[in-house]
Design a protein around this motif. Sequence first.
Motif, short mmCIF file in Angstrom:
data_model
loop_
_atom_site.label_atom_id
_atom_site.label_comp_id
_atom_site.label_asym_id
_atom_site.label_seq_id
_atom_site.Cartn_x
_atom_site.Cartn_y
_atom_site.Cartn_z
N ILE A 188 0.87 -1.17 0.00
CA ILE A 188 0.00 0.00 0.00
C ILE A 188 0.91 1.22 0.00
O ILE A 188 1.79 1.33 0.86
CB ILE A 188 -0.91 0.02 1.25
CG1 ILE A 188 -1.77 -1.25 1.30
CG2 ILE A 188 -1.80 1.26 1.25
CD1 ILE A 188 -2.62 -1.39 2.56
N THR A 189 0.74 2.10 -0.97
CA THR A 189 1.53 3.32 -0.98
C THR A 189 0.60 4.52 -0.97
O THR A 189 -0.50 4.49 -1.53
CB THR A 189 2.46 3.43 -2.21
OG1 THR A 189 1.66 3.38 -3.39
CG2 THR A 189 3.48 2.31 -2.26
N VAL A 190 1.04 5.58 -0.27
CA VAL A 190 0.32 6.84 -0.23
C VAL A 190 1.28 7.92 -0.71
O VAL A 190 2.33 8.12 -0.11
CB VAL A 190 -0.18 7.16 1.20
CG1 VAL A 190 -0.84 8.53 1.24
CG2 VAL A 190 -1.18 6.10 1.67
N ASP A 191 0.90 8.55 -1.81
CA ASP A 191 1.73 9.59 -2.41
C ASP A 191 3.15 9.08 -2.68
O ASP A 191 4.15 9.75 -2.41
CB ASP A 191 1.78 10.84 -1.50
CG ASP A 191 1.98 12.11 -2.31
OD1 ASP A 191 2.02 12.03 -3.55
OD2 ASP A 191 2.12 13.18 -1.69
N GLY A 192 3.22 7.86 -3.18
CA GLY A 192 4.50 7.29 -3.57
C GLY A 192 5.30 6.65 -2.45
O GLY A 192 6.32 6.01 -2.69
N GLN A 193 4.82 6.81 -1.21
CA GLN A 193 5.56 6.25 -0.06
C GLN A 193 4.88 4.97 0.42
O GLN A 193 3.68 4.98 0.69
CB GLN A 193 5.57 7.25 1.11
CG GLN A 193 6.28 8.55 0.81
CD GLN A 193 7.76 8.35 0.53
OE1 GLN A 193 8.44 7.64 1.25
NE2 GLN A 193 8.24 8.94 -0.56
N PRO A 194 5.64 3.87 0.60
CA PRO A 194 5.02 2.67 1.17
C PRO A 194 4.61 2.93 2.62
O PRO A 194 5.24 3.73 3.31
CB PRO A 194 6.13 1.61 1.12
CG PRO A 194 7.33 2.27 0.58
CD PRO A 194 7.04 3.70 0.26
N LEU A 195 3.57 2.26 3.07
CA LEU A 195 3.09 2.43 4.45
C LEU A 195 4.17 1.99 5.42
O LEU A 195 4.62 0.85 5.37
CB LEU A 195 1.87 1.54 4.72
CG LEU A 195 0.51 2.00 4.26
CD1 LEU A 195 -0.56 1.23 5.02
CD2 LEU A 195 0.30 3.47 4.46
N PRO A 196 4.57 2.87 6.34
CA PRO A 196 5.53 2.46 7.36
C PRO A 196 4.87 1.50 8.35
O PRO A 196 3.66 1.55 8.56
CB PRO A 196 5.89 3.78 8.07
CG PRO A 196 5.23 4.87 7.29
CD PRO A 196 4.14 4.27 6.49
N ALA A 197 5.67 0.63 8.94
CA ALA A 197 5.11 -0.36 9.87
C ALA A 197 4.68 0.28 11.18
O ALA A 197 3.65 -0.05 11.74
CB ALA A 197 6.12 -1.47 10.12
#
Length: 247
Positions: free
Chosen positions: A63-72
């Motif tokens: 899952i990415t938001v604005d190109g960033q993968p979701l941090p854990a």
Amino acid sequence: MPADPLIVLSGVNKHFGQLHVLKDIELTVGRGEVVVVIGPSGSGKSTLCRAINRLEPVQAGTITVDGQPLPAEGRALARLRADVGMVFQSFNLFAHRTVLDNVMLAPLKVRRRGKAEAERKARELLDRVGLLAHAGKLPAQLSGGQQQRVAIARALAMDPKAMLFDEPTSALDPEMINEVLEVMQQLAEEGMTMVVVTHEMGFARSAADRVVFMADGQIIEDRVPEDFFTDPRTDRARDFLSKILHH
């Protein structure tokens, strides 16, 4: 595929024990797009919505938001959650704080805004949702519909890139539903990126750019509202619509 993807789910799977609640979900939400997720109870809609800001961790996929993968976890996750506003079925307001304080709190603590700026912005947002006159009240002094509008203002106070709504009207009395949907409709018209899980078909028809229909943890249809409502492609969708639209 939207031209400017903001939220991208790819190969997402989620299990609760033996229960497979999200099955190979592929979903892209473009910047400024309103995607309404509908489907029968237990189809995975709320889980999908909550996975986008990691309230529900997933076992597989990205899952990415604005190109960033979701941090854990940790600070990076807190930052991501600040960028993705969430409005729940229950309003989750702080009962012992005024409406104004509820809206100011996160910008002060998470965004480190100055008090004067946070208050100015909070008043502006309360005005926008029609509740500036109630700024000094406690949540319990407001109706459910008013509390939900405060919750929307609170999420907007963080200047989110996107807003997630998880059945925002399902705990409300019928006469309060429209006042919340009107605020959401206005947000949609202003170009806010929104993922909305709802049973309100009128809102899906009028505000959505796309309707995503889920059943059994899968996305069965993903289409523009007019096509979905007038000519569903699958038996599952036809069955669902015949039940829900003829009440």
